[in-house]
Design a protein around this motif. Structure first.
Motif, PDB file in Angstrom:
ATOM      1  N   LEU A  10       0.838  -1.210   0.000  1.00 53.32           N
ATOM      2  CA  LEU A  10       0.000   0.000   0.000  1.00 53.32           C
ATOM      3  C   LEU A  10       0.870   1.257   0.000  1.00 53.32           C
ATOM      4  CD1 LEU A  10      -2.789  -1.167   2.476  1.00 53.32           C
ATOM      5  CD2 LEU A  10      -3.091  -0.665   0.035  1.00 53.32           C
ATOM      6  N   ASN A  11       1.941   1.221   0.781  1.00 54.33           N
ATOM      7  CA  ASN A  11       2.865   2.366   0.791  1.00 54.33           C
ATOM      8  C   ASN A  11       3.479   2.585  -0.580  1.00 54.33           C
ATOM      9  OD1 ASN A  11       2.684   3.225   3.439  1.00 54.33           O
ATOM     10  ND2 ASN A  11       4.132   1.663   4.153  1.00 54.33           N
ATOM     11  N   ARG A  12       3.854   1.485  -1.223  1.00 56.75           N
ATOM     12  CA  ARG A  12       4.486   1.624  -2.544  1.00 56.75           C
ATOM     13  C   ARG A  12       3.488   2.118  -3.584  1.00 56.75           C
ATOM     14  NH1 ARG A  12       7.085  -3.321  -4.436  1.00 56.75           N
ATOM     15  NH2 ARG A  12       5.913  -4.490  -2.875  1.00 56.75           N
ATOM     16  N   LEU A  13       2.211   1.722  -3.434  1.00 58.05           N
ATOM     17  CA  LEU A  13       1.205   2.251  -4.360  1.00 58.05           C
ATOM     18  C   LEU A  13       1.043   3.757  -4.150  1.00 58.05           C
ATOM     19  CD1 LEU A  13      -0.938   2.054  -6.533  1.00 58.05           C
ATOM     20  CD2 LEU A  13      -2.562   1.235  -4.813  1.00 58.05           C
ATOM     21  N   GLN A  14       1.054   4.190  -2.887  1.00 59.42           N
ATOM     22  CA  GLN A  14       0.971   5.633  -2.633  1.00 59.42           C
ATOM     23  C   GLN A  14       2.169   6.363  -3.245  1.00 59.42           C
ATOM     24  OE1 GLN A  14       0.257   5.386   1.676  1.00 59.42           O
ATOM     25  NE2 GLN A  14      -1.752   6.317   1.328  1.00 59.42           N
ATOM     26  N   ASN A  15       3.340   5.738  -3.172  1.00 66.98           N
ATOM     27  CA  ASN A  15       4.519   6.343  -3.817  1.00 66.98           C
ATOM     28  C   ASN A  15       4.321   6.465  -5.328  1.00 66.98           C
ATOM     29  OD1 ASN A  15       5.855   6.529  -1.393  1.00 66.98           O
ATOM     30  ND2 ASN A  15       7.001   4.610  -1.662  1.00 66.98           N
ATOM     31  N   GLU A  16       3.733   5.420  -5.920  1.00 67.78           N
ATOM     32  CA  GLU A  16       3.470   5.466  -7.369  1.00 67.78           C
ATOM     33  C   GLU A  16       2.480   6.585  -7.698  1.00 67.78           C
ATOM     34  OE1 GLU A  16       4.680   3.703  -9.998  1.00 67.78           O
ATOM     35  OE2 GLU A  16       6.071   2.558  -8.742  1.00 67.78           O
ATOM     36  N   LEU A  17       1.443   6.748  -6.860  1.00 62.56           N
ATOM     37  CA  LEU A  17       0.464   7.821  -7.095  1.00 62.56           C
ATOM     38  C   LEU A  17       1.155   9.176  -7.071  1.00 62.56           C
ATOM     39  CD1 LEU A  17      -2.458   6.539  -4.808  1.00 62.56           C
ATOM     40  CD2 LEU A  17      -2.571   6.763  -7.295  1.00 62.56           C
ATOM     41  N   ARG A  18       2.040   9.356  -6.075  1.00 64.66           N
ATOM     42  CA  ARG A  18       2.754  10.642  -5.978  1.00 64.66           C
ATOM     43  C   ARG A  18       3.669  10.831  -7.182  1.00 64.66           C
ATOM     44  NH1 ARG A  18       2.261   9.802  -0.081  1.00 64.66           N
ATOM     45  NH2 ARG A  18       3.882   8.220  -0.129  1.00 64.66           N
ATOM     46  N   ALA A  19       4.398   9.769  -7.534  1.00 72.46           N
ATOM     47  CA  ALA A  19       5.370   9.889  -8.625  1.00 72.46           C
ATOM     48  C   ALA A  19       4.681  10.198  -9.951  1.00 72.46           C
ATOM     49  CB  ALA A  19       6.178   8.596  -8.741  1.00 72.46           C
ATOM     50  N   ARG A  20       3.448   9.694 -10.113  1.00 69.01           N
ATOM     51  CA  ARG A  20       2.752   9.856 -11.393  1.00 69.01           C
ATOM     52  C   ARG A  20       1.693  10.945 -11.327  1.00 69.01           C
ATOM     53  NH1 ARG A  20       3.442   4.535 -14.399  1.00 69.01           N
ATOM     54  NH2 ARG A  20       4.842   3.359 -13.075  1.00 69.01           N
ATOM     55  N   ASP A  21       1.635  11.629 -10.180  1.00 72.30           N
ATOM     56  CA  ASP A  21       0.714  12.744 -10.002  1.00 72.30           C
ATOM     57  C   ASP A  21      -0.754  12.340 -10.246  1.00 72.30           C
ATOM     58  OD1 ASP A  21       0.195  15.290  -9.195  1.00 72.30           O
ATOM     59  OD2 ASP A  21       0.386  16.170 -11.202  1.00 72.30           O
ATOM     60  N   VAL A  22      -1.119  11.215  -9.657  1.00 70.03           N
ATOM     61  CA  VAL A  22      -2.509  10.756  -9.691  1.00 70.03           C
ATOM     62  C   VAL A  22      -3.029  10.841  -8.254  1.00 70.03           C
ATOM     63  CG1 VAL A  22      -4.048   8.822 -10.223  1.00 70.03           C
ATOM     64  CG2 VAL A  22      -1.983   9.200 -11.609  1.00 70.03           C
ATOM     65  N   GLU A  23      -4.264  11.374  -8.083  1.00 66.67           N
ATOM     66  CA  GLU A  23      -4.730  11.623  -6.717  1.00 66.67           C
ATOM     67  C   GLU A  23      -5.186  10.378  -5.984  1.00 66.67           C
ATOM     68  OE1 GLU A  23      -6.670  15.483  -5.600  1.00 66.67           O
ATOM     69  OE2 GLU A  23      -7.124  15.456  -7.751  1.00 66.67           O
ATOM     70  N   CYS A  24      -5.729   9.415  -6.726  1.00 65.44           N
ATOM     71  CA  CYS A  24      -6.418   8.323  -6.034  1.00 65.44           C
ATOM     72  C   CYS A  24      -6.444   7.073  -6.911  1.00 65.44           C
ATOM     73  CB  CYS A  24      -7.849   8.807  -5.759  1.00 65.44           C
ATOM     74  SG  CYS A  24      -8.907   7.626  -4.953  1.00 65.44           S
ATOM     75  N   ALA A  25      -6.431   5.910  -6.275  1.00 70.38           N
ATOM     76  CA  ALA A  25      -6.649   4.646  -6.998  1.00 70.38           C
ATOM     77  C   ALA A  25      -7.851   3.952  -6.369  1.00 70.38           C
ATOM     78  CB  ALA A  25      -5.421   3.759  -6.915  1.00 70.38           C
ATOM     79  N   ILE A  26      -8.769   3.497  -7.205  1.00 68.43           N
ATOM     80  CA  ILE A  26      -9.954   2.764  -6.744  1.00 68.43           C
ATOM     81  C   ILE A  26      -9.830   1.343  -7.289  1.00 68.43           C
ATOM     82  CG2 ILE A  26     -12.480   2.634  -6.807  1.00 68.43           C
ATOM     83  CD1 ILE A  26     -12.507   5.675  -7.111  1.00 68.43           C
ATOM     84  N   ILE A  27      -9.752   0.384  -6.357  1.00 69.37           N
ATOM     85  CA  ILE A  27      -9.436  -0.994  -6.740  1.00 69.37           C
ATOM     86  C   ILE A  27     -10.628  -1.890  -6.403  1.00 69.37           C
ATOM     87  CG2 ILE A  27      -7.760  -2.864  -6.505  1.00 69.37           C
ATOM     88  CD1 ILE A  27      -6.506  -0.166  -7.344  1.00 69.37           C
ATOM     89  N   SER A  28     -11.217  -2.482  -7.423  1.00 68.30           N
ATOM     90  CA  SER A  28     -12.378  -3.353  -7.228  1.00 68.30           C
ATOM     91  C   SER A  28     -11.908  -4.814  -7.089  1.00 68.30           C
ATOM     92  CB  SER A  28     -13.340  -3.178  -8.407  1.00 68.30           C
ATOM     93  OG  SER A  28     -12.708  -3.515  -9.618  1.00 68.30           O
ATOM     94  N   PRO A  29     -12.822  -5.730  -6.715  1.00 68.78           N
ATOM     95  CA  PRO A  29     -12.404  -7.120  -6.517  1.00 68.78           C
ATOM     96  C   PRO A  29     -11.699  -7.700  -7.741  1.00 68.78           C
ATOM     97  CG  PRO A  29     -14.553  -6.790  -5.567  1.00 68.78           C
ATOM     98  CD  PRO A  29     -14.217  -5.519  -6.305  1.00 68.78           C
ATOM     99  N   GLY A  30     -10.623  -8.425  -7.496  1.00 65.77           N
ATOM    100  CA  GLY A  30      -9.808  -8.976  -8.572  1.00 65.77           C
ATOM    101  C   GLY A  30      -8.390  -9.156  -8.062  1.00 65.77           C
ATOM    102  N   PRO A  31      -7.477  -9.492  -8.967  1.00 69.63           N
ATOM    103  CA  PRO A  31      -6.109  -9.781  -8.527  1.00 69.63           C
ATOM    104  C   PRO A  31      -5.389  -8.593  -7.884  1.00 69.63           C
ATOM    105  CG  PRO A  31      -6.326  -9.870 -10.932  1.00 69.63           C
ATOM    106  CD  PRO A  31      -7.697  -9.776 -10.389  1.00 69.63           C
TER     107      PRO A  31
END
Ligand code: ZN
Ligand code: ZN
Length: 368
Positions: A10-31
């Protein structure tokens, strides 16, 4: 798996969001959801979503009736907040109220179109993007625990291939052989048999043939490509080519070239090479022998919680290989209407080269 690994993801995903300047990720059921928080939720019409913002604690939006299921997953011990919605509420409105008007949000690649369209209808001022590049960047590099999971999956499918000669015989149909293989895939530790290819004779020249009522004949090449999912979600995928009776010299010569190409591509794997170069090593050998035009697919695909995931080993993919990448190496040749062959192993890129997770003999396996 220890919760520390999910928190780290989760921390690394937040780093990716910051690095790519995306505010939020919404993840639905799946892999992706399973990868990030260990929740193997069934994809249904009601919205369940992991919401990850750059600088706030991630939380889960869940139908009220599924709250206990969510909390029974690692989400409970991770301490993530679970926000619920009832049958008469709109989870999309709720999401909008939680998040406000964002400039950008991203969604996982397996989200149902219906849900994405409802999100877009709610967040009219927000650009919706794919979260695939962000999450693939994480999922491509397998942890030691994931590599062990893939190793166990590889050993399980190897045990099935070891038994294929018991079932493969002239006079039986592909369906009958496939049925026996399917039972063995489960018996050897998988929870699902995800695909069973038994391509005999001319069907061996169709890479994604499954099974048919064709009766296997003496003189048939038989491509057997099988895989399933283990209880922790990690997948197996391995191909061996069998032959009923004595192959002729031309087929044997071509198969030996294929074997050499598969071994050379595997030997090429190491950190720093590009994904496309693994394909090129095998393709050059096959082309030199006049088989290049018959090698009609990329050499491989990433594997993990999905059988096919990033990275794809294909011309044009200049992604540089890193330790922990896990993928198939599966060159083949296909003479339409006649016969084909494929050899497939799952390998992991290690510090010193390929760690091969399928270890049944790669020779043509002759069934008398
Ligand atoms: Zn494969
Ligand atoms: Zn396969």
């Amino acid at each position: 798996m220890i919760n520390g690994e999910y928190a780290d993801r989760l921390n690394r995903l937040q780093n990716e969001l910051r690095a790519r300047d995306v505010e939020c990720a919404i993840i639905s059921p799946g892999p992706d959801l399973r990868y990030l928080v260990g929740y193997d939720a069934v994809p249904l019409e009601r919205l369940t979503a992991l919401v990850v913002r750059r600088d706030q604690d991630p939380y889960v939006l869940s139908p009220f009736l599924e709250k206990s299921a969510a909390l029974a997953s690692p989400i409970g011990s991770l301490g993530l907040d679970v926000q619920t919605w009832t049958e008469t509420e709109s989870p999309y409105e709720l999401l909008h109220r939680h998040l406000g008007d964002l400039s950008t949000l991203s969604v996982d690649g397996r989200m149902w179109a219906d849900k994405l369209l409802r999100i877009q209808a709610e967040f009219t001022a927000t650009a919706t993007l794919s979260a695939v590049p962000l999450i693939s960047a994480l999922r491509m590099r397998k942890s030691a625990g994931e590599i062990q999971s893939l190793r166990l999956a590889g050993e399980a499918i190897d045990r099935v291939h070891a038994r294929v000669p018991e079932w493969l015989a002239a006079g039986r149909t592909e369906e009958e052989v496939g049925h026996d293989i399917g039972k063995a895939i489960l018996a050897e530790g998988h929870v699902t048999a995800d695909f069973i290819i038994v391509g005999s004779g001319p069907n061996s020249a169709s890479p994604h043939h499954e099974v048919s009522a064709r009766v296997i004949q003496p003189g048939d090449a038989v491509v057997v490509d099988i895989g399933g999912s283990m209880p922790d979600g990690y997948c197996s995928d391995s191909t061996r080519t069998y032959f009923i009776g004595e192959p002729d010299d031309d087929y044997l010569r071509d198969f030996e070239t294929l074997h050499r190409a598969q071994v050379a591509a595997t030997a090429h794997v190491r950190p720093g090479v590009t994904c496309e170069s693994v394909d090129a090593v095998a393709r050059d050998i096959l082309t030199e022998a006049g088989l290049g035009d018959l090698f009609i697919h990329r050499i491989g695909h990433g594997i993990g919680l999905e059988t096919h995931e990033d990275p794809y080993l294909v011309t044009g993919n200049t992604t540089v290989m890193e330790t922990g990448f896990a993928f198939s190496i599966e060159p083949g040749f296909y003479r339409e209407g006649k016969a084909g062959a494929r050899i497939e192993d799952i390998v992991v890129c290690g510090e010193d080269g390929a760690i091969v997770l399928n270890n049944r003999p790669r020779d043509l396996i002759v069934i008398d």
